[in-house]
Write a protein that holds these residues in place. Sequence first.
Motif, PDB file in Angstrom:
ATOM      1  N   PRO A   1      18.404 -59.451 -15.411  1.00 29.59           N
ATOM      2  CA  PRO A   1      19.229 -58.385 -14.833  1.00 29.59           C
ATOM      3  C   PRO A   1      20.719 -58.694 -14.964  1.00 29.59           C
ATOM      4  CG  PRO A   1      17.464 -59.025 -13.325  1.00 29.59           C
ATOM      5  CD  PRO A   1      17.470 -60.034 -14.433  1.00 29.59           C
ATOM      6  N   TYR A   2      21.498 -57.665 -15.231  1.00 32.31           N
ATOM      7  CA  TYR A   2      22.967 -57.738 -15.272  1.00 32.31           C
ATOM      8  C   TYR A   2      23.509 -58.582 -16.430  1.00 32.31           C
ATOM      9  CZ  TYR A   2      21.922 -56.318 -10.482  1.00 32.31           C
ATOM     10  OH  TYR A   2      21.402 -55.699  -9.379  1.00 32.31           O
ATOM     11  N   ALA A   3      22.653 -58.960 -17.397  1.00 33.14           N
ATOM     12  CA  ALA A   3      23.146 -59.782 -18.501  1.00 33.14           C
ATOM     13  C   ALA A   3      24.219 -59.059 -19.310  1.00 33.14           C
ATOM     14  CB  ALA A   3      21.980 -60.197 -19.405  1.00 33.14           C
ATOM     15  N   ALA A   4      23.971 -57.793 -19.626  1.00 31.23           N
ATOM     16  CA  ALA A   4      24.943 -57.042 -20.419  1.00 31.23           C
ATOM     17  C   ALA A   4      26.257 -56.885 -19.667  1.00 31.23           C
ATOM     18  CB  ALA A   4      24.375 -55.671 -20.785  1.00 31.23           C
ATOM     19  N   SER A   5      26.169 -56.574 -18.383  1.00 27.79           N
ATOM     20  CA  SER A   5      27.373 -56.427 -17.577  1.00 27.79           C
ATOM     21  C   SER A   5      28.145 -57.741 -17.504  1.00 27.79           C
ATOM     22  CB  SER A   5      26.997 -55.949 -16.175  1.00 27.79           C
ATOM     23  OG  SER A   5      28.142 -55.845 -15.353  1.00 27.79           O
ATOM     24  N   ALA A   6      27.422 -58.848 -17.323  1.00 32.59           N
ATOM     25  CA  ALA A   6      28.087 -60.152 -17.234  1.00 32.59           C
ATOM     26  C   ALA A   6      28.798 -60.488 -18.537  1.00 32.59           C
ATOM     27  CB  ALA A   6      27.069 -61.234 -16.887  1.00 32.59           C
ATOM     28  N   PHE A   7      28.179 -60.172 -19.681  1.00 34.08           N
ATOM     29  CA  PHE A   7      28.834 -60.413 -20.966  1.00 34.08           C
ATOM     30  C   PHE A   7      30.134 -59.632 -21.071  1.00 34.08           C
ATOM     31  CE2 PHE A   7      29.724 -58.410 -25.045  1.00 34.08           C
ATOM     32  CZ  PHE A   7      30.115 -59.520 -25.783  1.00 34.08           C
TER      33      PHE A   7
ATOM     34  N   ARG B   1      37.473 -53.762 -21.318  1.00 35.12           N
ATOM     35  CA  ARG B   1      36.059 -53.518 -21.032  1.00 35.12           C
ATOM     36  C   ARG B   1      35.496 -52.464 -21.974  1.00 35.12           C
ATOM     37  NH1 ARG B   1      34.463 -53.338 -14.755  1.00 35.12           N
ATOM     38  NH2 ARG B   1      32.478 -53.023 -15.792  1.00 35.12           N
ATOM     39  N   GLU B   2      36.292 -51.468 -22.304  1.00 34.42           N
ATOM     40  CA  GLU B   2      35.858 -50.458 -23.261  1.00 34.42           C
ATOM     41  C   GLU B   2      35.659 -51.081 -24.646  1.00 34.42           C
ATOM     42  OE1 GLU B   2      34.588 -46.888 -24.694  1.00 34.42           O
ATOM     43  OE2 GLU B   2      35.012 -47.409 -22.607  1.00 34.42           O
ATOM     44  N   LYS B   3      36.524 -52.016 -25.003  1.00 31.72           N
ATOM     45  CA  LYS B   3      36.409 -52.703 -26.298  1.00 31.72           C
ATOM     46  C   LYS B   3      35.090 -53.448 -26.417  1.00 31.72           C
ATOM     47  CE  LYS B   3      38.470 -56.599 -28.832  1.00 31.72           C
ATOM     48  NZ  LYS B   3      39.568 -57.593 -28.844  1.00 31.72           N
ATOM     49  N   PHE B   4      34.676 -54.115 -25.336  1.00 33.54           N
ATOM     50  CA  PHE B   4      33.460 -54.917 -25.382  1.00 33.54           C
ATOM     51  C   PHE B   4      32.235 -54.178 -24.852  1.00 33.54           C
ATOM     52  CE2 PHE B   4      36.844 -58.198 -25.051  1.00 33.54           C
ATOM     53  CZ  PHE B   4      36.557 -58.900 -26.209  1.00 33.54           C
ATOM     54  N   ALA B   5      32.415 -52.921 -24.432  1.00 31.50           N
ATOM     55  CA  ALA B   5      31.341 -52.208 -23.738  1.00 31.50           C
ATOM     56  C   ALA B   5      30.101 -52.054 -24.601  1.00 31.50           C
ATOM     57  CB  ALA B   5      31.830 -50.835 -23.294  1.00 31.50           C
TER      58      ALA B   5
END
Length: 361
Positions: A54-60, A138-142
Amino acid sequence: MTDVNDTLARAGALIGAELTEGADLGGSRRSLTLRAHRADGSSVIVKAYDPGQPYAASAFVREAAGLSFHSGGPELLGADGDALMTVMADLGDWPSLVDRLLAGDPAAATEGLLAWARAYGEMGRASLGREDELDALREKFAIDGDDDPALWDAPKLARLRGLLDGVGITTSAAFASEVDDLNVLSTIGPRVFSPGDICPDNNLLTGDGFRAIDFEGAGYRSAYLDAAYVTMPFATCWCVFALPAEVVAAVSDEYWTALLGRPARRGESEGVRLAVVHWTLDMLTWLMERAFAGDEPMGRGRAVVSSIRQVLRHRLDTVATMLDGLPAIAAVIEALRERTDGWPRIERYPAYTTDSYKPGT
């Protein structure tokens, strides 16, 4: 489970250097963190997030954007959204604040706490008015799965109420309303950039000063949420013991002076009070089920650590003095304190239990 050799190959390709000798540095189950070496002997830190967690993508996304935004953390050398991987500069082997708190020198511990508060206060001050810059990063890495949930959404509130019901505490609509009102912490107070998890082990006390190293929760939030870490102390951390009141006051003043050039005023102290209430209830969702099932150490494999019952009871006793105007929450906290009256009480950090510690020094 992330494969070490595959991780090193991907990370090497990302920064254009062959990487070998990946030593696992531990950390959360969410990611594999390695110290790896280039051919010239220099080292880097590789963090590969497990997409099944859980939350791996958000943490990245938060880490990649946060390291790019804040120059005081480790330098970001590369980030790959497809692999959920970051590569950053290695700051080396240094003690952290928790090492000082768990040792026997109160002066060194207090010096470390003041450096901790000053660093995060200065970080917040430098970030005031720059939220758009972080949004752009954040948009760049989203990527899909990046999210920014409310402090208290309906599923989280339902989980808390269910856990309380499971130990015989029925909650009312008034309780739900008071908890939901804590979402005001998303809009009040100075909005500052924070690494998120500002625990005593997520930093290094280097020869060049205090350096934060964990940016998995990086983002803008109310300064009250960071300042509450001093009061509790350390809201979301495994390494929790009690601090002397005079140390808490000094460290709090250091944070607010670094952030705003002065100690907290009455309204800011009120914001911190609400933040302590939030963090206490938030940690109930993580600890309560385990604590009522039985006692265990907060951190496995740690030589010096409080138990989950000690920490939870300490949270309840701390917040019990801060519930004016929140009668429904106060009733729930009091009911929990009655049910946990026989639980062990927390001790002070070892640095403040030595013969060399004198109050007021």
